[in-house]
Design a protein around this motif. Structure first.
Motif, short mmCIF file in Angstrom:
data_model
loop_
_atom_site.label_atom_id
_atom_site.label_comp_id
_atom_site.label_asym_id
_atom_site.label_seq_id
_atom_site.Cartn_x
_atom_site.Cartn_y
_atom_site.Cartn_z
N HIS A 64 0.49 -1.00 -0.11
CA HIS A 64 -0.25 -0.36 -0.30
C HIS A 64 0.86 1.16 -0.28
O HIS A 64 0.63 1.68 -1.23
N LEU A 65 2.02 1.28 0.66
CA LEU A 65 2.64 2.45 1.08
C LEU A 65 3.61 2.80 -0.21
O LEU A 65 3.93 3.86 -0.64
N GLY A 66 4.30 1.76 -0.90
CA GLY A 66 4.64 1.69 -2.63
C GLY A 66 3.53 2.19 -2.75
O GLY A 66 4.68 2.93 -3.90
N ASN A 67 2.83 1.80 -3.20
CA ASN A 67 1.02 3.00 -4.12
C ASN A 67 1.28 3.67 -3.81
O ASN A 67 1.27 5.38 -4.34
N TYR A 68 1.50 3.98 -2.82
CA TYR A 68 0.46 5.89 -1.34
C TYR A 68 2.02 6.63 -2.35
O TYR A 68 1.79 7.72 -2.67
N VAL A 69 3.28 5.71 -1.71
CA VAL A 69 4.00 7.46 -2.37
C VAL A 69 5.04 6.97 -3.69
O VAL A 69 5.43 7.93 -4.05
N GLY A 70 5.01 5.73 -4.35
CA GLY A 70 5.77 5.86 -5.76
C GLY A 70 6.90 5.84 -5.26
O GLY A 70 8.16 6.08 -6.84
N THR A 71 7.41 5.70 -4.26
CA THR A 71 9.02 5.47 -4.39
C THR A 71 9.69 4.80 -2.71
O THR A 71 8.26 4.30 -2.10
N CYS A 72 10.55 4.75 -2.76
CA CYS A 72 10.30 4.05 -1.33
C CYS A 72 10.37 5.00 0.09
O CYS A 72 10.87 6.05 -0.32
N HIS A 73 9.46 4.50 0.81
CA HIS A 73 8.73 5.32 2.41
C HIS A 73 10.17 5.30 3.34
O HIS A 73 10.44 6.01 4.39
N GLN A 74 11.25 4.90 3.11
CA GLN A 74 12.47 4.54 3.66
C GLN A 74 12.34 4.20 5.12
O GLN A 74 13.40 4.29 5.77
N ARG A 75 11.43 3.53 5.36
CA ARG A 75 11.15 3.13 6.54
C ARG A 75 11.49 1.95 7.04
O ARG A 75 11.77 1.63 8.83
N CYS A 76 12.08 1.44 6.08
CA CYS A 76 12.01 -0.67 6.68
C CYS A 76 12.84 -0.26 7.13
O CYS A 76 13.31 -1.79 7.87
N THR A 77 13.70 -0.66 6.65
CA THR A 77 14.96 -0.62 7.37
C THR A 77 15.47 -0.96 8.71
O THR A 77 15.93 -2.22 8.81
N GLY A 78 15.08 -0.12 9.25
CA GLY A 78 15.13 0.30 11.32
C GLY A 78 14.22 -0.57 11.14
O GLY A 78 14.71 -1.67 11.40
N LEU A 79 13.16 -1.17 10.98
CA LEU A 79 12.45 -2.18 11.16
C LEU A 79 12.69 -3.18 10.93
O LEU A 79 12.88 -3.77 12.11
N ASP A 80 13.59 -4.15 10.22
CA ASP A 80 13.92 -4.77 9.91
C ASP A 80 15.23 -5.30 10.72
O ASP A 80 16.14 -6.05 10.76
N CYS A 81 16.41 -4.38 11.18
CA CYS A 81 16.73 -4.60 11.62
C CYS A 81 16.57 -4.84 13.40
O CYS A 81 16.78 -5.54 13.67
N LEU A 82 15.55 -3.73 13.38
CA LEU A 82 14.50 -4.02 13.96
C LEU A 82 14.28 -5.47 14.99
O LEU A 82 14.99 -6.56 15.83
N SER A 83 13.76 -5.81 14.00
CA SER A 83 13.46 -7.83 13.92
C SER A 83 14.80 -8.59 13.55
O SER A 83 14.71 -9.47 14.55
N ALA A 84 15.61 -8.56 13.32
CA ALA A 84 16.67 -9.07 12.98
C ALA A 84 16.91 -9.19 14.98
O ALA A 84 17.90 -10.03 14.70
N LEU A 85 17.54 -7.76 14.57
CA LEU A 85 18.41 -7.33 16.31
C LEU A 85 17.21 -8.32 17.28
O LEU A 85 17.64 -9.25 18.29
N SER A 86 16.13 -8.22 17.39
CA SER A 86 14.76 -9.42 18.64
C SER A 86 15.52 -10.89 18.65
O SER A 86 15.50 -12.11 19.26
N ILE A 87 15.93 -11.78 17.48
CA ILE A 87 16.31 -12.33 17.22
C ILE A 87 17.40 -12.99 17.87
O ILE A 87 17.49 -13.44 18.55
N VAL A 88 18.35 -12.45 17.10
CA VAL A 88 20.25 -12.47 17.09
C VAL A 88 20.64 -12.40 18.92
O VAL A 88 21.51 -12.70 19.51
N THR A 89 20.17 -10.79 19.01
CA THR A 89 20.40 -10.31 20.65
C THR A 89 20.19 -11.58 21.29
O THR A 89 21.24 -11.93 22.04
N TYR A 90 19.19 -11.88 21.10
CA TYR A 90 18.47 -13.70 22.38
C TYR A 90 19.81 -14.18 22.03
O TYR A 90 19.91 -15.23 22.69
N ASN A 91 19.66 -14.83 21.07
CA ASN A 91 20.74 -16.01 20.66
C ASN A 91 21.89 -16.17 21.06
O ASN A 91 22.74 -16.68 21.38
N ILE A 92 22.35 -14.34 20.78
CA ILE A 92 23.96 -14.23 21.40
C ILE A 92 23.92 -14.16 23.12
O ILE A 92 24.88 -15.11 23.26
N ASP A 93 22.97 -13.52 23.80
CA ASP A 93 23.44 -14.50 25.17
C ASP A 93 23.07 -15.44 25.77
O ASP A 93 23.35 -15.97 26.34
#
Lengths: 478, 478, 478, 478
Positions: free
Chosen positions: D92-121
């Motif tokens: 929906h957002l890709g269609n709404y802005v017709g470009t990159c909304h630029q907010r996904c990379t942050g979420l993707d980092c949060l998501s990855a860290l939520s898995i991996v920090t647990y595994n490291i600990d």
């Protein structure tokens, strides 16, 4: 009753007495004909896996209609879970048999009829849904295999059914009687018609108001009087008949032409009779379900092709070659694309008024469109990786010949630790998967030709909302 | 003598007594075996067209070696005109026979040897070129067909010839005698070996200094003692044997495995013997010539496929369908791409020290790389346009069956003014062109696998000059 | 006179006083505008290479018309050699300038007019060929650059010229006077109109009998009264204007919209006037020649892209990466395909009644069809190989900034022995070649849209002979 | 706090004081710079849609961590529903802005860290997960936008981090202090770094035991001391700065180079510090999530491209042209393929030990692999359908010029009932979507280069089971 075992299925097929011709001769024993048996075995695998732990969860469930365990192959999807299970079941089976198991068209017909008969009844106050539900209970209780009689011979494709010079070019009603109807015509590419207990017939195209006699749907046993199965040629048909040089040692496929030479159908087996305005809906629903089925089984078949190519890399000493690995990745990518799109089509399905769940048609067609193009590409890649002996491999009989057999075995050897017999067998399997016409042609034409998928995609897409979004960004409309 | 007629060719083949096996049996009469005869007829067509006015100019020319009219199939190109004529001759023949005429590999070997024997002699003071020239005169004077024994069985592909567990996995010299050499090994995919008078053998790959016994080239008659032709399976082999459901009613292809079971070769027929440093050059030249040959004949085969698809559009009533027409254009585009690239490769050819003209290898490989990918795509398009009866078409014997024959003829009818028999015949031809493994596999592997073409393209391209141009524009170097 | 030097060309352009607008302002000095100058330099390169030994043979020849040395850019091909030299000259120049040299459209117009004016005169007894020949002598004697005014603005594309609401949507004659004609309309995408001495106008499409005023061809100086050049936007236009972050440090491209605001053309410069039946022939010939031109220069541009990608592999430390090398091969394959097909189109050319040589149109269109699809693929591959800095590279001004310049230079360094400046420059060149709209859009739309190429291929192919061949093999006709 | 409004977001960005350079100048007001503002607006749209009914359900949910309504852009997926909602939200957002909304990379980092920090600990008994969870709560409570600092500059790509001549080519720890660490290095292609409140850093590749200082993950405010944002060039950057000829009138994208010039990070913001064995896992998880993000937003962008192409068909009078319609279908097919595969990747996700849900990586990579190839193809199709004015369109300022403005408006008119301004605007939007480098390059390189996707697909596929299936069918193993 309930879910049949493989043996029960085989015996139930033996009990049928269909009229069948092959290569100019009438067949007296369908089941034990080696060519047909290999096809029947593929359908038998759908019964077999229902009793194998690993696959059971995908195949066996409880029917809300009869409240008994049934094979999913008899169950119009009644939930998203059912839709998804269909895809996974088909992928497992495609990989398990390495060809077509031939039982999906029947299920796709049952699924479509479960939606459309309800809709017809709503509009016309008919009782097709009642007829259909009784038939469905019978199918479920007896775990029957059914075949979809969809594709008419079509004659001159630029003319509609009633415009044809010979009015029989599309199957139609020639007589309406008190106890039922009499139909005439022919359905072609009837995958597994002799592996099926029942033949379900639906129209093959949209119909106009002058095509009323062509708007007919029904189900009859596959050995009904007047029904003639003519098994045509496929590229490798003689291998099975000769019992030699068979690539897939367990399974195969065949697709008769089915002639309806004035066949009687009792009313309780009639599911549409003259409602031309529902013909497109019925064949459209069938096709969409069928395209979803393909997305499962064909990705499973590519899995098998990947396995064969990788094994030959092991056998040929090429398993470290980087461009071969790249081609394997290309094959995996294709399998996952088919699978991903049709899995998504299932998860995004929606319940219809009759209660049945229906897939997202755009995604299902997106999957099939890839199949039509990419399966031939996957085959090309498998051949490229496997090497030239996909053609020209000497016959097993040559390997057994006392004069040249040992010489051939000597020269056909690949890497040192692999028996030459295994390498030969794997090449035969690749040949079968690459060049068995009964399979490869249906990759392109099965479930309608590529153009049909394209038209569907366009028709089912909301293009206006896309224009609106573009106009907003361009500053034309807010 | 001079250019043979078709009949003279047939009789000359009848005079040979090769050792041949097929499907476990030794053959006593190769020429009259229906399967092999169809292949021999395809080679015979190369003699036939030499006497047809329309084609004569492409096929017949005068050999500067013997100063007599010869078939170009016996003539290493001695001018740009010769190189171009090869392509056009092959395109016409590809279209004429709709399969492989099987005579190009011999010519490609003759062409390569005419360059490389000269180069070896220059370096080593040997007289291979003398041997070869005498052989070539003999071939030209008698208008002989020759076969190229290139592809070894290769065993474990991760090992070089001398590293193999079984040293016979690449053909090699097992004895050097006063009067000649004795060789052992096997060559596979020997297209037309039984349609040929002579078998020419060259190495299949680059060789290292420890592979000296494998650096061998020679020519021997196809019925030499110890030479065993084993005809392997192809997808549609039984059709010709049964005399039924044959798609291409005139021609076919077969590719035996050829075993050299300690075969003696007299010195005057030896063209390389131990010069490992020329092995890559020899097989490389052969391959480049052969890729040019393919660019001609395969575009001709696509022409034939286009013709079949268009004819079925006429017969099916779909000749106004716009997406079909788009697919025809896609097929034409592919044919012209193969043709254009290999025509350019010919026009851009250059004379070699021996006098023979050699093609531009980058352009020839560019053509072949398209073939490997695009021929399977052209086949897919032909199937898409033609419709589903590329598989499953009932047998001719079914059409003749008194019970179902008339019903089948009724239902297989397309548009009104076309006899049903013609439609059936055209579907059979499409099946043959789409699914005959002897043809389709060689589209991919013939003349070396796609990776070989790619490596050649990179090696033969001057990449440094391209870097230099980019650096100048970027302002890095002037 | 004769072949101009680069300096003479530049001065001759300085002498022109065209009416030109850019970004809302009228330009007073076209030549020294940095954006336009970069484009003019690209055309100047066609004069420069005429005096560089390596290229001279491709560019300079003797005109049979004036019996003097001329640039091939003023010479309608008078032999196969001329046709071939065009392709090679264009490939060299495409590589030399890394963009469009903008001088081919003029030559393509001259070539087309040299054929069609002759044909019109034959039919109608007119003297267009006489007018044209005088003009051609003038062009040759003065080594002029010409521009092709072909593409009209077209208005509503579903309507023919005379059906448009505004009759000026296609350029047309608004007045016929004793001394000449007055024309009105606009031609778009006028590559290099300000680098040209002359503007040649021809119709853009087939015309019907009611479109008589639109059937007009002529040539006028580029600074003729009433002629307005409006230079539009391209993606990287501001880089040249700012003198900063320019990728191709030497050359560029621009394509004005050209308005003919009631422009007078004297009769001796009129080459067609009302002969609607020749409009399709004229634009068709132009397009075919132009598609051949593209096959040369675009393969040269891909050469440059390959060079840039390979250089960045060196600079990034990825020159051993096998999948990068595969992508380079894919790029080479594309360049050679364009080149091969249009080289073949040239070698297979034929002399026309007027004496001019004309290319094989099927092969020329086959080449262009590849360009439309494969150039964007080649760009994608170059980007893939080069890495992410094709976008987002800091400005040269940032590298010069005292606060962050050194930090940026530190961090943008690739392999140790390459100055960071070179790496930055090469990324800028890649950006320019990948994303300069003036170039990339013409890959798709130049010489007509892809569908135009497809239609031409179908129309010019003899499909009946292909059907005939298939019918013979199928046993339908002999 | 909770979910911010668009205005609250804008004001929160205004409050930041980052160090930023563009085109050689330091910026004093990031927010009101027209070029950056267009990018910030795209991120602002992610806040805006959270308050629009139609989109709310996809964007707003309740965080199980803080038990409050949050934007999904701050929520590591805690269910299959979350995974699926991400895809739909992005489409929906890709269609709404017709470009990159630029907010996904942050979420993707949060998501990855939520898995991996647990595994490291789990393995090392550290408390990274504790640090991270506190940070996450802060992000959720304040609805912050975050940026992912992943891609290092890499120097010589043939060397690992510690082997580089300049040790700073990968971001690393230069000092370990009591209160935190000091890091140095640079991260490139930092999409939306100035639209973000926080910069999250993770390693860019697998690390060996000698790369310990490079195994570092943390988060810091985007205006932290020592952090320098250098906004690089993109193709259309000057349009926004000039306020003229802007295609997307609402949104854009920019991707700075981010220099960490000895930046201090307090311990409570450190999420990994030396655990090299988890580097590959962390970047691998991030990449997989990010490839899923792309499958959503890029299909939304294609939707917008389809809308623009269809609108221009309306405006140009080509909306009945059948080959245009075919190209639209090709574009839809591509959008649905990306979408289908990544939707399936989501539905097939699985819960990880930390509780976060993770996608099916093979399907996510299958989607991204299509993006890398097919988005450029979709762009090519859009250009083909739209026509040549994607380049060369005169400037808005020309349209306003009193001399030529009216002439241009006259000639740029398409069909009669559409204002010329709208047609011009739509062409500008097409130009932006086709040729804005900030967008198009990330289609290819975003989330890792295509080869990375391929390697992942192979690694994550169970190839042994495929071999097993093939061997069973070939009769080699049961």
């Amino acid at each position: 009753m309930g879910v049949k075992t493989k043996d029960e299925y085989i015996e139930s097929i033996r009990a049928l007495k269909p009229t069948a011709y092959m290569f100019g001769e009438q067949l007296t024993n369908v089941l034990d004909n080696p060519r047909l048996r290999a096809g029947i075995e593929a359908t038998a695998a759908t019964y077999e896996v229902a009793n194998i732990e690993k696959y059971k969860k995908f195949v066996v469930t409880t029917s809300p209609l009869i409240n008994e365990p049934v094979s999913r192959f008899t169950l119009p999807p009644s939930s998203i879970e059912d839709l998804v299970a269909r895809v996974k079941m088909n992928r497992h089976l495609g990989n398990y048999v390495g060809t077509c198991h031939q039982r999906c068209t029947g299920l796709d017909c049952l699924s479509a009829l479960s939606i459309v008969t309800y809709n017809i009844d709503k509009k016309y106050g008919t009782d097709y849904c009642g007829h259909f539900t009784e038939f469905l209970k019978y199918v479920q209780k007896n775990d029957l295999a059914a075949n979809a009689g969809v594709t008419d011979v079509k004659g001159d494709r630029s003319l509609s059914p009633h415009e044809q010079v010979d009015k029989d070019m599309y199957l139609h009603i020639v007589e309406r009687r008190d106890d039922g109807i009499v139909v005439r015509g022919a359905k072609v590419h009837q995958t597994g018609s002799l592996s099926s207990h029942e033949i379900i017939v639906i129209p093959t195209r949209a119909l106009g108001k002058d095509d009323q006699d062509y708007a007919v749907a029904f189900a009859i046993p596959s050995d009904t009087k007047g029904l003639i199965h003519v098994i045509g040629r496929s590229t490798l048909d003689m291998r099975e008949l000769d019992g030699c040089d068979i690539g897939n040692t367990l399974y195969s496929k065949y697709c008769p032409t089915l002639i309806f030479d004035d066949v009687f159908v009792p009313w309780n087996r009639v599911f549409m009779c003259g409602e031309t305005d529902f013909a497109a809906d019925l064949v459209g629903r069938f096709s969409a379900f069928h395209r979803q089925s393909h997305g499962g089984c064909k990705s499973g078949k590519i899995d098998c092709m990947i396995g064969a190519a990788l094994t030959l890399m092991d056998y040929n000493g090429t398993n470290k070659v980087s461009h071969h690995k790249q081609k394997i990745i290309d094959m995996i990518h294709r399998a996952e694309t088919l699978y991903g799109c049709c899995l998504a089509a299932s998860y995004e399905g929606q319940q219809q008024p009759s209660g049945t769940y229906y897939i997202d048609t755009v995604l299902a067609n997106a999957s099939k469109l890839h199949e039509g193009k990419e399966l031939s590409e996957a085959i090309r890649l498998m051949i490229d990786v496997s090497g030239g002996f996909v053609a020209d491999l000497p016959s097993d009989r040559d390997f057994q010949n006392p004069d040249v057999g040992d010489l051939l075995k000597k020269y056909l050897k690949g890497v040192d630790n692999v028996p030459v017999e295994n390498r030969i067998r794997m090449y035969r399997l690749v040949e079968k998967m690459a060049l068995e016409s009964a399979d490869t042609i249906s990759d392109i034409h099965g479930g309608g030709s590529p153009e049909a998928h394209r038209v569907t995609i366009f028709r089912e897409t909301d293009v206006e909302s896309k224009k609106k979004a573009a106009k907003r960004l361009a500053g034309i409309e807010s």
